[in-house]
Every structure is written in structure tokens, then in C-alpha cells.
Design a protein around this motif. Structure first.
Motif, PDB file in Angstrom:
ATOM      1  N   PHE A   1      50.454  64.598  41.211  1.00 44.00           N
ATOM      2  CA  PHE A   1      51.667  63.816  41.425  1.00 44.00           C
ATOM      3  C   PHE A   1      51.688  62.519  40.623  1.00 44.00           C
ATOM      4  O   PHE A   1      52.659  61.788  40.654  1.00 44.00           O
ATOM      5  N   LEU A   2      50.592  62.232  39.923  1.00 45.41           N
ATOM      6  CA  LEU A   2      50.490  60.955  39.223  1.00 45.41           C
ATOM      7  C   LEU A   2      50.460  61.174  37.721  1.00 45.41           C
ATOM      8  O   LEU A   2      49.433  61.519  37.153  1.00 45.41           O
ATOM      9  N   SER A   3      51.595  61.003  37.050  1.00 47.71           N
ATOM     10  CA  SER A   3      51.623  61.114  35.598  1.00 47.71           C
ATOM     11  C   SER A   3      50.935  59.919  34.970  1.00 47.71           C
ATOM     12  O   SER A   3      50.317  60.013  33.915  1.00 47.71           O
ATOM     13  N   THR A   4      51.028  58.750  35.612  1.00 50.29           N
ATOM     14  CA  THR A   4      50.315  57.549  35.173  1.00 50.29           C
ATOM     15  C   THR A   4      49.549  57.002  36.370  1.00 50.29           C
ATOM     16  O   THR A   4      50.101  56.253  37.177  1.00 50.29           O
ATOM     17  N   PRO A   5      48.285  57.403  36.516  1.00 47.75           N
ATOM     18  CA  PRO A   5      47.510  56.969  37.677  1.00 47.75           C
ATOM     19  C   PRO A   5      47.416  55.453  37.753  1.00 47.75           C
ATOM     20  O   PRO A   5      47.308  54.778  36.729  1.00 47.75           O
ATOM     21  N   PRO A   6      47.458  54.904  38.954  1.00 49.08           N
ATOM     22  CA  PRO A   6      47.344  53.448  39.098  1.00 49.08           C
ATOM     23  C   PRO A   6      45.935  52.982  38.780  1.00 49.08           C
ATOM     24  O   PRO A   6      44.972  53.713  38.954  1.00 49.08           O
ATOM     25  N   GLY A   7      45.820  51.758  38.286  1.00 51.32           N
ATOM     26  CA  GLY A   7      44.508  51.198  38.028  1.00 51.32           C
ATOM     27  C   GLY A   7      43.782  50.927  39.332  1.00 51.32           C
ATOM     28  O   GLY A   7      44.381  50.500  40.314  1.00 51.32           O
ATOM     29  N   GLN A   8      42.482  51.205  39.357  1.00 51.07           N
ATOM     30  CA  GLN A   8      41.725  50.992  40.577  1.00 51.07           C
ATOM     31  C   GLN A   8      41.274  49.532  40.663  1.00 51.07           C
ATOM     32  O   GLN A   8      41.018  48.893  39.645  1.00 51.07           O
ATOM     33  N   PRO A   9      41.160  49.016  41.864  1.00 53.68           N
ATOM     34  CA  PRO A   9      40.683  47.636  42.020  1.00 53.68           C
ATOM     35  C   PRO A   9      39.197  47.536  41.722  1.00 53.68           C
ATOM     36  O   PRO A   9      38.488  48.540  41.678  1.00 53.68           O
ATOM     37  N   VAL A  10      38.727  46.325  41.528  1.00 51.61           N
ATOM     38  CA  VAL A  10      37.311  46.073  41.312  1.00 51.61           C
ATOM     39  C   VAL A  10      36.602  46.053  42.664  1.00 51.61           C
ATOM     40  O   VAL A  10      37.022  45.352  43.581  1.00 51.61           O
ATOM     41  N   PHE A  11      35.552  46.844  42.772  1.00 51.23           N
ATOM     42  CA  PHE A  11      34.763  46.878  44.004  1.00 51.23           C
ATOM     43  C   PHE A  11      33.580  45.928  43.794  1.00 51.23           C
ATOM     44  O   PHE A  11      32.718  46.176  42.956  1.00 51.23           O
ATOM     45  N   ASP A  12      33.560  44.865  44.567  1.00 55.80           N
ATOM     46  CA  ASP A  12      32.603  43.790  44.317  1.00 55.80           C
ATOM     47  C   ASP A  12      32.068  43.261  45.644  1.00 55.80           C
ATOM     48  O   ASP A  12      32.810  43.142  46.621  1.00 55.80           O
ATOM     49  N   ASP A  13      30.771  42.953  45.669  1.00 52.07           N
ATOM     50  CA  ASP A  13      30.184  42.407  46.894  1.00 52.07           C
ATOM     51  C   ASP A  13      30.430  40.908  47.036  1.00 52.07           C
ATOM     52  O   ASP A  13      29.939  40.277  47.967  1.00 52.07           O
ATOM     53  N   GLY A  14      31.191  40.338  46.117  1.00 52.82           N
ATOM     54  CA  GLY A  14      31.548  38.928  46.187  1.00 52.82           C
ATOM     55  C   GLY A  14      30.995  38.089  45.056  1.00 52.82           C
ATOM     56  O   GLY A  14      31.537  37.026  44.727  1.00 52.82           O
ATOM     57  N   ARG A  15      29.929  38.557  44.409  1.00 53.70           N
ATOM     58  CA  ARG A  15      29.292  37.758  43.375  1.00 53.70           C
ATOM     59  C   ARG A  15      30.160  37.627  42.115  1.00 53.70           C
ATOM     60  O   ARG A  15      30.289  36.533  41.565  1.00 53.70           O
ATOM     61  N   CYS A  16      30.744  38.724  41.667  1.00 59.83           N
ATOM     62  CA  CYS A  16      31.574  38.667  40.452  1.00 59.83           C
ATOM     63  C   CYS A  16      32.845  37.857  40.708  1.00 59.83           C
ATOM     64  O   CYS A  16      33.280  37.066  39.861  1.00 59.83           O
ATOM     65  N   ARG A  17      33.424  38.035  41.888  1.00 57.96           N
ATOM     66  CA  ARG A  17      34.629  37.289  42.223  1.00 57.96           C
ATOM     67  C   ARG A  17      34.331  35.789  42.265  1.00 57.96           C
ATOM     68  O   ARG A  17      35.120  34.965  41.779  1.00 57.96           O
ATOM     69  N   ALA A  18      33.177  35.425  42.814  1.00 62.80           N
ATOM     70  CA  ALA A  18      32.794  34.015  42.881  1.00 62.80           C
ATOM     71  C   ALA A  18      32.591  33.449  41.479  1.00 62.80           C
ATOM     72  O   ALA A  18      32.983  32.308  41.190  1.00 62.80           O
ATOM     73  N   ALA A  19      32.002  34.256  40.592  1.00 62.04           N
ATOM     74  CA  ALA A  19      31.779  33.802  39.222  1.00 62.04           C
ATOM     75  C   ALA A  19      33.112  33.516  38.529  1.00 62.04           C
ATOM     76  O   ALA A  19      33.274  32.480  37.863  1.00 62.04           O
ATOM     77  N   LEU A  20      34.085  34.400  38.707  1.00 61.01           N
ATOM     78  CA  LEU A  20      35.403  34.188  38.099  1.00 61.01           C
ATOM     79  C   LEU A  20      36.113  32.993  38.718  1.00 61.01           C
ATOM     80  O   LEU A  20      36.777  32.219  38.030  1.00 61.01           O
ATOM     81  N   THR A  21      35.966  32.833  40.017  1.00 64.12           N
ATOM     82  CA  THR A  21      36.593  31.700  40.695  1.00 64.12           C
ATOM     83  C   THR A  21      36.072  30.371  40.143  1.00 64.12           C
ATOM     84  O   THR A  21      36.826  29.396  40.019  1.00 64.12           O
ATOM     85  N   HIS A  22      34.805  30.350  39.775  1.00 63.64           N
ATOM     86  CA  HIS A  22      34.187  29.132  39.254  1.00 63.64           C
ATOM     87  C   HIS A  22      34.306  29.035  37.724  1.00 63.64           C
ATOM     88  O   HIS A  22      33.710  28.140  37.118  1.00 63.64           O
ATOM     89  N   GLY A  23      35.043  29.964  37.114  1.00 64.23           N
ATOM     90  CA  GLY A  23      35.309  29.869  35.685  1.00 64.23           C
ATOM     91  C   GLY A  23      34.192  30.304  34.774  1.00 64.23           C
ATOM     92  O   GLY A  23      34.197  29.983  33.581  1.00 64.23           O
ATOM     93  N   ALA A  24      33.246  31.041  35.273  1.00 64.04           N
ATOM     94  CA  ALA A  24      32.152  31.538  34.437  1.00 64.04           C
ATOM     95  C   ALA A  24      31.913  33.017  34.742  1.00 64.04           C
ATOM     96  O   ALA A  24      31.034  33.356  35.539  1.00 64.04           O
ATOM     97  N   PRO A  25      32.717  33.900  34.182  1.00 67.52           N
ATOM     98  CA  PRO A  25      33.676  33.686  33.089  1.00 67.52           C
ATOM     99  C   PRO A  25      35.026  33.179  33.585  1.00 67.52           C
ATOM    100  O   PRO A  25      35.341  33.276  34.770  1.00 67.52           O
ATOM    101  N   ASP A  26      35.834  32.684  32.634  1.00 62.21           N
ATOM    102  CA  ASP A  26      37.223  32.399  32.970  1.00 62.21           C
ATOM    103  C   ASP A  26      38.050  33.639  32.647  1.00 62.21           C
ATOM    104  O   ASP A  26      37.574  34.566  31.987  1.00 62.21           O
ATOM    105  N   ARG A  27      39.272  33.682  33.156  1.00 60.65           N
ATOM    106  CA  ARG A  27      40.154  34.819  32.875  1.00 60.65           C
ATOM    107  C   ARG A  27      41.421  34.329  32.180  1.00 60.65           C
ATOM    108  O   ARG A  27      42.003  33.303  32.553  1.00 60.65           O
ATOM    109  N   ARG A  28      41.843  35.077  31.171  1.00 56.72           N
ATOM    110  CA  ARG A  28      43.070  34.756  30.455  1.00 56.72           C
ATOM    111  C   ARG A  28      43.795  36.051  30.097  1.00 56.72           C
ATOM    112  O   ARG A  28      43.180  37.126  30.049  1.00 56.72           O
ATOM    113  N   PRO A  29      45.098  35.962  29.804  1.00 54.60           N
ATOM    114  CA  PRO A  29      45.800  37.132  29.273  1.00 54.60           C
ATOM    115  C   PRO A  29      45.192  37.521  27.928  1.00 54.60           C
ATOM    116  O   PRO A  29      44.615  36.681  27.225  1.00 54.60           O
TER     117      PRO A  29
END
Length: 353
Positions: A226-254
Motif C-alpha cells: 500500500f506504500l508507493s513511497t514508504p515513510p521515513g523511519q524515526p531515529v531509535f536512540d537511547d538518548g545519547r545521540c539526541r543529547a549530542a544534537l541538542t548540545h550542538g555537537a553535531p549541529d543540524r542544518r538543512p
């Protein structure tokens, strides 16, 4: 050279191929598994050193063998390699390593499988389980082909040491992109470049998301057709990667809008010199050996199938494809479910019940 005959040839000795072999044996068939590398663990030994599964061990097993050790831990790459090696050793199947398939051809009501070593096997059925690691996806990004720094795909990334002190961009928003960017940020100045915001999911009401996916049956639901264009899956993270991005190391940009030599232009017009770009942009099915089967693949080299069954060649099956049947079809536990259905279909076709 003599032609060997087999019930079913399984191309690929990774998670999908090994699970397929077990399912086929349980249907009374005698599969021959052809693995291109030197061991039956598929592409896992070639992934980056720190790769960590995004599902706990209890939700990462193939049929017939629970994952080793603590079932609530998140296994690393080498854990998976050890698990698959053990799984292969326990199978009552003919597994041949160092056998890369060159071509599959139709011959009457059977298939002829030719290896690069010149061996030929004839079988009534073929299971394409070679995964996608051999075909990294390199998207068209503005100016990327003119970049004078280092460009590599996540398939070629191993560890952060070569990038120490550098300015690095990681392109992608999936699990590997976030894991690699966070790891690199410990030794380099890193930006995670994405087309949209990074979405996270791991624990709900104190339970890992995979508990809820399994309990509700969502990850088993036949969604692929039923999915001609499957949705992107979310990142499964125990919190460490999310914390790193929140603190800008790494930063995120378009994603950057242009490249001139070693200088990258961002959406806000800022230009800066960059040393390396890592493309964590996924993979595509790696099936060049099916090019001789008219209609088996579309013009982009993707399999034409419905829930793993070829639309054009009876007896040809695919397994381990992303969204083949459900959202977990290309995972350890998902492919384990799918291959049971595939084995039953092939057994019926070959007159084995």
C-alpha cells in the motif's frame, strides 16, 4: 564444467539468506546458499565499527535461535556477526562462501545460476537475499560532484580516527547518519545535514518502542503493497545521540545549496571550507545478477514483486527488502517472518507440502 542441480538456490548468506535456508529446510527442501564473502554473516562484518542495533536483542532474533546474552541490551555489530555465524553453523543446509553470483538465467521451467568462479547450478527456484550493502545510494546533491575534499558513503566509513580535527558534514537523517555524526563530533567539528527535522522514537510509557510494535502487531502488518513511497523511519536512540544534537555537537542544518571546490554554501548564504562529506543516505537492492531475467527488475534495478514474490518469473523470490511486506521486513526479526511465507509458496510450487 558439470552442471549441479539443487531444489532452491539462495543468493546471499546474511540474515535473510540464512533465515530462508532454515525455512526451506523445514518445508522439506534442500537449499544451496551462495555467499559472496568469506563467511556467512552477510554485510555485517563490513559495517562501521561502532554500529549499534536500534532494537533490543529480544526483538532482533531470527527464527529458531534467540540472540545471545542480555535480551534487553542493544547489540553491536560484532554481536550480530557472532550471532549469525552461530546461526549458520547450526543450520542443516549447504552454505558455500566465496561464491559470488554472476548471472541468473531462465532455462525452461528452471533457473541456471552461474558464479564468478564458473560453477553452474540449475534449480526450480531462486531466492534473491543479497541485501543492499553492495549498492550504496548516492543522491544528487548540489555541487557534490565538484567537491575537492573527501566524499565517502557510510558503507566505507569505519571509525572517526581519520577525521580528527577536521570539518565534516554528514548527510542523512536515519539511524546510521545520527550515530556516525555523534561519534565524529567527539573528534571533529560536525554538521548533520538533513532535508527535514530529525524524528526520534525509543521509549513509550517506560517500554522500548519495539515492545509496542510487537504487542500491537503493527510491525507484522502487510503494509508494503500500500506504500508507493514508504515513510521515513524515526531515529531509535537511547538518548545519547539526541543529547549530542541538542548540545550542538553535531549541529543540524538543512542540506547545503551548493559547493565550489572545498567550500560549501549553506541555505543562509554562509560559505565555509569543509574537509569531508559522509553520505549516510541508505542503499538500494543489489541485484545485478538478475539483469538477464527479462522483467525481473524495473529500469532502476529494483525488483518487481509483491510481498517478495516475483511478478514476472514463477519460482523467483526476494527477501530482506525494505518494506517488502511490513515496516520490519529488512530487519532481523522481520525477514525471519517473511521467509516462512516465501518458503511455503516455493514448497507448493515445487510440489513439496
Amino acid at each position: 564444467m558439470d552442471v549441479e542441480r539443487a531444489d532452491v538456490v539462495v543468493i546471499g548468506g546474511g540474515q535473510s539468506g540464512l533465515a530462508s535456508a532454515r525455512a526451506l529446510v523445514r518445508q522439506g527442501l534442500k537449499p544451496v546458499v551462495l555467499e559472496a564473502s568469506d563467511r556467512a554473516a552477510g554485510s555485517w562484518p563490513r559495517y562501521y565499527d561502532s554500529l549499534t542495533l536500534f532494537s533490543p536483542a529480544r526483538y532482533s532474533s531470527l527464527p529458531g535461535l534467540l540472540f545471545h546474552g542480555d535480551l534487553d541490551r542493544y547489540p553491536h555489530r560484532d554481536d550480530v556477526v557472532a550471532y549469525l555465524t552461530d546461526y549458520a553453523a547450526r543450520l542443516d543446509a549447504d552454505i558455500r562462501t566465496g561464491c559470488r553470483v554472476r548471472a541468473v538465467r531462465r532455462t525452461g521451467d528452471s533457473f541456471e545460476v552461474e558464479t564468478e568462479g564458473g560453477d553452474r547450478l540449475v534449480a526450480r527456484a531462486v531466492v534473491a537475499a543479497s541485501g543492499s550493502f553492495g549498492r550504496p545510494h548516492r543522491p544528487e546533491l548540489p555541487g557534490l560532484d565538484t567537491f575537492t575534499g573527501t566524499v565517502l558513503h557510510a558503507a566505507d566509513y569505519r571509525d572517526p580516527a581519520p577525521f580528527a580535527g577536521q570539518r565534516v558534514i554528514v548527510v542523512g537523517a536515519g539511524n546510521s547518519a545520527v550515530q556516525i555524526a555523534a561519534e565524529l563530533a567527539e573528534v571533529a567539528r560536525v554538521t548533520l545535514a538533513t532535508r527535514g527535522a530529525v524524528r526520534y522514537a525509543q521509549r513509550i510509557l517506560g517500554r522500548d518502542l519495539h515492545f509496542w510494535l510487537t504487542r500491537t502487531g503493527i510491525d507484522r502488518a502487510p503494509l508494503g503493497r500500500f506504500l508507493s513511497t514508504p515513510p521515513g523511519q524515526p531515529v531509535f536512540d537511547d538518548g545519547r545521540c539526541r543529547a549530542a544534537l541538542t548540545h550542538g555537537a553535531p549541529d543540524r542544518r538543512p542540506v547545503f545549496t551548493g559547493i565550489d571546490g572545498a567550500k560549501v554554501t549553506w541555505a543562509d548564504g554562509v560559505r565555509e571550507e569543509v574537509d569531508a562529506i559522509v553520505l549516510a543516505t541508505g542503499y538500494r537492492p543489489d541485484l545485478p545478477y538478475l539483469a538477464c531475467l527479462d522483467g525481473a527488475l524495473d529500469v532502476a534495478g529494483r525488483p518487481r514483486h509483491r510481498e517478495g514474490r516475483s511478478l514476472t518469473h514463477p519460482g523467483l523470490a526476494f527477501t530482506g527488502l525494505e518494506w517488502q511486506r511490513s515496516l520490519t521486513s529488512n530487519s532481523l526479526r522481520g525477514t525471519g517472518r517473511d521467509v516462512v511465507r516465501t518458503a511455503r509458496r516455493l514448497a507448493a510450487l515445487l510440489g513439496r507440502h
